[in-house]
Design a protein around this motif. Structure first.
Motif, PDB file in Angstrom:
ATOM      1  N   TYR A  26       0.820  -1.214   0.000  1.00 10.10           N
ATOM      2  CA  TYR A  26       0.000   0.000   0.000  1.00 10.10           C
ATOM      3  C   TYR A  26       0.852   1.263   0.000  1.00 10.10           C
ATOM      4  O   TYR A  26       0.952   1.958  -1.006  1.00 10.10           O
ATOM      5  CB  TYR A  26      -0.951  -0.046   1.191  1.00 10.10           C
ATOM      6  CG  TYR A  26      -1.881   1.132   1.325  1.00 10.10           C
ATOM      7  CD1 TYR A  26      -2.551   1.654   0.239  1.00 10.10           C
ATOM      8  CD2 TYR A  26      -2.105   1.704   2.575  1.00 10.10           C
ATOM      9  CE1 TYR A  26      -3.407   2.744   0.363  1.00 10.10           C
ATOM     10  CE2 TYR A  26      -2.969   2.782   2.724  1.00 10.10           C
ATOM     11  CZ  TYR A  26      -3.614   3.301   1.618  1.00 10.10           C
ATOM     12  OH  TYR A  26      -4.463   4.371   1.752  1.00 10.10           O
ATOM     13  N   VAL A  27       1.468   1.565   1.146  1.00  5.75           N
ATOM     14  CA  VAL A  27       2.256   2.791   1.261  1.00  5.75           C
ATOM     15  C   VAL A  27       3.588   2.475   1.930  1.00  5.75           C
ATOM     16  O   VAL A  27       3.731   1.449   2.600  1.00  5.75           O
ATOM     17  CB  VAL A  27       1.508   3.863   2.090  1.00  5.75           C
ATOM     18  CG1 VAL A  27       0.280   4.364   1.360  1.00  5.75           C
ATOM     19  CG2 VAL A  27       1.161   3.336   3.480  1.00  5.75           C
ATOM     20  N   PRO A  28       4.588   3.349   1.772  1.00  2.00           N
ATOM     21  CA  PRO A  28       5.845   3.154   2.495  1.00  2.00           C
ATOM     22  C   PRO A  28       5.621   3.087   3.996  1.00  2.00           C
ATOM     23  O   PRO A  28       4.697   3.695   4.530  1.00  2.00           O
ATOM     24  CB  PRO A  28       6.667   4.389   2.110  1.00  2.00           C
ATOM     25  CG  PRO A  28       6.097   4.830   0.803  1.00  2.00           C
ATOM     26  CD  PRO A  28       4.623   4.522   0.883  1.00  2.00           C
ATOM     27  N   ASP A  30       7.178   4.343   6.539  1.00  2.20           N
ATOM     28  CA  ASP A  30       7.215   5.572   7.322  1.00  2.20           C
ATOM     29  C   ASP A  30       6.030   6.478   7.041  1.00  2.20           C
ATOM     30  O   ASP A  30       5.792   7.456   7.748  1.00  2.20           O
ATOM     31  CB  ASP A  30       8.526   6.314   7.098  1.00  2.20           C
ATOM     32  CG  ASP A  30       8.776   6.667   5.633  1.00  2.20           C
ATOM     33  OD1 ASP A  30       7.961   6.278   4.778  1.00  2.20           O
ATOM     34  OD2 ASP A  30       9.788   7.333   5.362  1.00  2.20           O
ATOM     35  N   THR A  31       5.271   6.178   6.016  1.00  7.59           N
ATOM     36  CA  THR A  31       4.038   6.919   5.742  1.00  7.59           C
ATOM     37  C   THR A  31       2.879   6.366   6.552  1.00  7.59           C
ATOM     38  O   THR A  31       2.052   7.124   7.074  1.00  7.59           O
ATOM     39  CB  THR A  31       3.696   6.854   4.238  1.00  7.59           C
ATOM     40  OG1 THR A  31       4.769   7.419   3.491  1.00  7.59           O
ATOM     41  CG2 THR A  31       2.416   7.610   3.933  1.00  7.59           C
ATOM     42  N   LEU A  32       2.819   5.050   6.688  1.00 10.78           N
ATOM     43  CA  LEU A  32       1.716   4.431   7.420  1.00 10.78           C
ATOM     44  C   LEU A  32       1.831   4.660   8.923  1.00 10.78           C
ATOM     45  O   LEU A  32       0.859   5.030   9.587  1.00 10.78           O
ATOM     46  CB  LEU A  32       1.680   2.927   7.134  1.00 10.78           C
ATOM     47  CG  LEU A  32       0.533   2.160   7.787  1.00 10.78           C
ATOM     48  CD1 LEU A  32      -0.814   2.639   7.260  1.00 10.78           C
ATOM     49  CD2 LEU A  32       0.680   0.656   7.550  1.00 10.78           C
ATOM     50  N   PRO A  34       4.198   6.846  10.965  1.00 12.40           N
ATOM     51  CA  PRO A  34       5.309   7.798  10.809  1.00 12.40           C
ATOM     52  C   PRO A  34       6.245   7.909  12.005  1.00 12.40           C
ATOM     53  O   PRO A  34       7.405   8.288  11.832  1.00 12.40           O
ATOM     54  CB  PRO A  34       4.590   9.123  10.545  1.00 12.40           C
ATOM     55  CG  PRO A  34       3.203   8.936  11.057  1.00 12.40           C
ATOM     56  CD  PRO A  34       2.885   7.492  10.866  1.00 12.40           C
ATOM     57  N   ASP A  35       5.784   7.607  13.206  1.00  8.75           N
ATOM     58  CA  ASP A  35       6.633   7.773  14.391  1.00  8.75           C
ATOM     59  C   ASP A  35       7.473   6.541  14.716  1.00  8.75           C
ATOM     60  O   ASP A  35       8.247   6.555  15.668  1.00  8.75           O
ATOM     61  CB  ASP A  35       5.769   8.115  15.617  1.00  8.75           C
ATOM     62  CG  ASP A  35       5.092   9.469  15.480  1.00  8.75           C
ATOM     63  OD1 ASP A  35       5.644  10.331  14.764  1.00  8.75           O
ATOM     64  OD2 ASP A  35       4.021   9.658  16.073  1.00  8.75           O
ATOM     65  N   ARG A  57       7.168  -1.552   1.473  1.00 10.95           N
ATOM     66  CA  ARG A  57       5.814  -1.026   1.604  1.00 10.95           C
ATOM     67  C   ARG A  57       4.991  -1.944   2.503  1.00 10.95           C
ATOM     68  O   ARG A  57       5.138  -3.166   2.470  1.00 10.95           O
ATOM     69  CB  ARG A  57       5.145  -0.897   0.235  1.00 10.95           C
ATOM     70  CG  ARG A  57       5.891   0.019  -0.714  1.00 10.95           C
ATOM     71  CD  ARG A  57       5.291   0.032  -2.094  1.00 10.95           C
ATOM     72  NE  ARG A  57       4.071   0.827  -2.143  1.00 10.95           N
ATOM     73  CZ  ARG A  57       4.053   2.144  -2.327  1.00 10.95           C
ATOM     74  NH1 ARG A  57       5.180   2.821  -2.468  1.00 10.95           N
ATOM     75  NH2 ARG A  57       2.906   2.805  -2.380  1.00 10.95           N
ATOM     76  N   ASN A  89      -8.649  10.052  -1.968  1.00 13.52           N
ATOM     77  CA  ASN A  89      -7.914   8.789  -1.911  1.00 13.52           C
ATOM     78  C   ASN A  89      -8.047   8.063  -3.252  1.00 13.52           C
ATOM     79  O   ASN A  89      -9.094   7.477  -3.532  1.00 13.52           O
ATOM     80  CB  ASN A  89      -8.445   7.916  -0.772  1.00 13.52           C
ATOM     81  CG  ASN A  89      -7.553   6.714  -0.504  1.00 13.52           C
ATOM     82  OD1 ASN A  89      -7.060   6.074  -1.410  1.00 13.52           O
ATOM     83  ND2 ASN A  89      -7.354   6.415   0.775  1.00 13.52           N
ATOM     84  N   SER A 244      -1.019   4.959  13.564  1.00 11.79           N
ATOM     85  CA  SER A 244      -1.004   5.225  12.133  1.00 11.79           C
ATOM     86  C   SER A 244      -1.239   6.708  11.891  1.00 11.79           C
ATOM     87  O   SER A 244      -1.695   7.449  12.770  1.00 11.79           O
ATOM     88  CB  SER A 244      -2.087   4.404  11.430  1.00 11.79           C
ATOM     89  OG  SER A 244      -3.355   5.027  11.590  1.00 11.79           O
ATOM     90  N   ARG A 245      -0.963   7.131  10.665  1.00 13.17           N
ATOM     91  CA  ARG A 245      -1.171   8.537  10.310  1.00 13.17           C
ATOM     92  C   ARG A 245      -2.645   8.893  10.221  1.00 13.17           C
ATOM     93  O   ARG A 245      -3.001  10.062  10.071  1.00 13.17           O
ATOM     94  CB  ARG A 245      -0.481   8.849   8.992  1.00 13.17           C
ATOM     95  CG  ARG A 245      -1.071   8.169   7.761  1.00 13.17           C
ATOM     96  CD  ARG A 245      -0.223   8.458   6.528  1.00 13.17           C
ATOM     97  NE  ARG A 245      -0.731   7.829   5.320  1.00 13.17           N
ATOM     98  CZ  ARG A 245      -1.507   8.423   4.431  1.00 13.17           C
ATOM     99  NH1 ARG A 245      -1.922   9.666   4.644  1.00 13.17           N
ATOM    100  NH2 ARG A 245      -1.890   7.781   3.341  1.00 13.17           N
TER     101      ARG A 245
END
Length: 296
Positions: A26-28, A30-32, A34-35, A57, A89, A244-245
């Motif tokens: 889905y997403v990298p 560190d994007t999903l 982030p902390d 990912r 999205n 999650s973000r």
């Protein structure tokens, strides 16, 4: 038992299995989440690849969990749906897929669904609540009660200005996937806790959204807990402080996550998040005062 290659579980006398709408990287990372420091992903890489991590990912599944027992069929969350306007999205926007056909191949016909549980109101959890018929959105499951957290209905609905009007998608998803259920008289709004029957209880688990919830299942001494978006990746288990973000209140979500994981460890509940790949579930325990996971 389940659709296509989906795996499932038996919890006491209750059959549990997922029906996927979509799954894949889905997403990298560190994007999903982030902390979360990069070394945390590397530390558990052997258990994350390939079901939860591929090519840097996070692997995500858009899926519905089917809970079948005692002559009743319950759906937990309903994915994205077809033909939705979701300009915020690209993955959700104007999707067209064969989810209902997959559900029927799993032995679940729309008219045979008794209860639909939305763990919270986000676009990838409520989409198949409805489908389009003659230019209008109508309930997909005509005989079901739809259980919706009252706090989320107030926040995302007109009472809360469609989540304060921050995102056009929030108004769109409420109007096409929640409001038609109210008009049809098929919704049950609840707060705090709600018992479906002797096996199933909904409990508030706020943070990700104001009304986020978990669904606890107990049957013949065995236990599971459907945690919705409390977890997006198993790597959050040893790092429950990292959300999650998508969490609206990250601090409250972290507090809730620790509480739910503590109970899952103490009571040996199978933890079933909404979006995990692979089997879709993990076992949680504590080692040296920290949470650890193993794939179920």
């Amino acid at each position: 038992m389940a659709d296509d290659n989906a795996q499932g579980f038996v919890i006491g006398d209750v059959e549990v299995f997922p029906v996927a709408e979509w799954a894949g990287p889905y997403v990298p990372l560190d994007t999903l989440v982030p902390d979360l420091p990069p070394q945390a992903w590397r530390a558990d890489e052997d258990r994350l690849v390939p079901d939860h991590l591929q090519d840097g990912r996070a692997v995500v599944a858009l899926q519905t969990w089917v809970v079948r027992g005692g002559g009743r069929t319950v759906l937990v969350d309903t994915g994205v749906g077809n033909g939705r306007e979701r300009p915020g999205n690209p993955l959700f926007h104007q999707r067209q897929g064969d989810f209902l056909e997959r559900l029927e191949r799993a032995g679940v016909r729309p008219e045979g669904v008794d209860v639909v549980v939305n763990t919270h109101i986000h676009g990838d959890h409520i989409g198949w609540n409805t489908h389009e018929m003659d230019g209008s959105w109508v309930p997909t499951f005509p005989n079901a009660r739809y259980l919706i957290p009252g706090a989320d209905d107030r926040h995302f609905g007109p009472e809360g200005g469609y989540a304060g009007g921050a995102r056009p998608d929030d108004r769109l998803m409420y109007e096409d996937s929640i409001a038609p259920l109210h008009r049809a008289g098929q919704t049950v709004l609840w707060d705090g806790a709600h018992r479906l029957d002797g096996d199933l209880v909904l409990e508030s688990a706020p943070g990700h959204t104001p009304g986020s919830s978990v669904l606890r299942l107990r049957s013949r001494g065995e236990r599971a807990v459907f945690v919705g978006d409390l977890l997006h990746s198993p790597v959050q288990v040893p790092h429950p402080e990292c959300g999650s973000r998508f969490c609206l209140d990250p601090r409250q979500a972290a507090t809730t996550r620790v509480r739910v994981l503590e109970r899952a460890s103490d009571e040996r509940e199978l933890v079933i998040p909404a979006h995990f790949g692979g089997s879709g579930a993990v076992r949680v325990s504590k080692r040296g005062g920290e949470f650890v996971f193993r794939n179920a």
